[in-house]
Design an enzyme around this catalytic site. Structure first.
Site, PDB file in Angstrom:
ATOM      1  N   TYR A  84      28.060  21.401  27.576  1.00  0.00           N
ATOM      2  CA  TYR A  84      28.683  20.316  27.861  1.00  0.00           C
ATOM      3  C   TYR A  84      28.125  19.874  29.282  1.00  0.00           C
ATOM      4  O   TYR A  84      27.977  18.614  29.627  1.00  0.00           O
ATOM      5  CB  TYR A  84      30.017  20.350  27.917  1.00  0.00           C
ATOM      6  N   TYR A 111      43.828  30.700  29.734  1.00  0.00           N
ATOM      7  CA  TYR A 111      42.793  31.500  30.159  1.00  0.00           C
ATOM      8  C   TYR A 111      42.927  32.285  31.687  1.00  0.00           C
ATOM      9  O   TYR A 111      42.646  33.340  31.756  1.00  0.00           O
ATOM     10  CB  TYR A 111      41.438  30.839  30.231  1.00  0.00           C
ATOM     11  N   SER A 124      37.577  36.200  35.810  1.00  0.00           N
ATOM     12  CA  SER A 124      37.240  34.742  35.915  1.00  0.00           C
ATOM     13  C   SER A 124      37.730  34.152  37.332  1.00  0.00           C
ATOM     14  O   SER A 124      38.708  34.729  37.812  1.00  0.00           O
ATOM     15  CB  SER A 124      37.672  33.903  34.814  1.00  0.00           C
ATOM     16  N   LYS A 142      43.368  36.377  32.475  1.00  0.00           N
ATOM     17  CA  LYS A 142      42.461  36.912  33.193  1.00  0.00           C
ATOM     18  C   LYS A 142      43.121  37.556  34.704  1.00  0.00           C
ATOM     19  O   LYS A 142      42.746  38.532  35.151  1.00  0.00           O
ATOM     20  CB  LYS A 142      41.380  35.942  33.875  1.00  0.00           C
TER      21      LYS A 142
END
Length: 255
Positions: free
Chosen positions: A201, A161, A148, A165
């Site tokens: 979203y 997160y 990511s 990554k």
């Protein structure tokens, strides 16, 4: 079908939706037999398998909940069970680590439990699934980790997160050197925002979507196929001389 992967066996974790699903479908179109790894959404996994098989490809579903003790062993047991009619020798050519757990918390709000679960799914599972895959992975094979942009661009709301990554990127570099003598390439692909079901979203907030698109040099948010084209290149013979790389597939986000 292009035939670029004819005769190959591929396995994609998190293959029931989003980038994972698009990757599995592309591999099948290119001629590979594809295992669809999934943890929770059985209907989506079964639908993915059915779509591939209906379109002339070959696929099977592999169910394992990642992020729990012993998950790597159970994963390969499930692969052997589900794939016994498709991959009788249990061997593999392409392994894509796409399954991931998100986290949307800054440090002040991040619990130890959430952090541990993110690391368990996003780091520990790929590490030990790969370890157990080494005897199965044919020389000249491919390992592709889905990373990511959060690993290299400051994203305080994605702290855990992004850390996970970044660890996957380091794993990529070290494993590329370790497996290079076997002709196995190891690379990471790092998307930015990609419009999957997890991006609802943004579909619900046009103003926010426009703000995010304004950060992208190419002027729009990504689609799964934008990332899959890079993955397919790395999986094919065309990508044979690329290894140990973290490839930014974000359309030029935050340049």
């Amino acid at each position: 079908m292009s035939g670029a992967l004819r005769g190959k066996v591929a396995l994609v974790t998190g293959g029931s939706h989003g980038i994972g699903r698009a990757t599995a479908e592309r591999f099948a179109r290119d001629g590979a037999t594809v295992g669809i790894g999934y943890g929770h959404d059985e209907p989506a996994a079964r639908e993915t398998v059915e779509r591939i098989n209906t379109n002339g490809g070959r696929a099977f579903a592999v169910h394992t909940k990642l992020g729990t003790p012993g998950d790597a062993t159970r994963f390969w047991d499930a692969f052997d069970e589900a794939g016994r009619d498709h991959v009788p020798d249990g061997q593999l050519d392409i392994l894509v680590h796409n399954a991931a757990k998100g986290s949307f918390a800054r440090l002040a709000a991040l619990s130890e439990e959430e952090f541990d679960q993110v690391i368990a799914v996003n780091v520990r599972a790929p590490f030990f699934i790969t370890k157990l895959a080494l005897p199965r992975l044919r020389d000249g094979g491919r390992i592709i980790n889905i990373s990511s942009l959060a690993a290299t661009v400051a994203s305080p709301d994605l702290l855990a997160y992004g850390v996970s990554k970044a660890a996957l990127n380091t794993f990529t570099l070290d494993l590329a050197v370790d497996l290079g003598p076997r002709g196995i390439t190891v690379n990471s692909v790092a998307p930015g925002i990609v419009m999957t079901r997890n991006s609802q979203y943004l579909r619900d907030n046009a103003e926010l979507a426009a703000q995010q698109a304004a950060r992208v040099a190419l002027g729009r948010l990504g689609e799964p196929d934008d990332v899959v084209s890079v993955i397919a290149f790395l999986a094919s013979d065309e990508g044979r001389w690329v290894t140990g790389q973290v490839i930014n597939a974000s359309g030029g986000t935050s340049l």
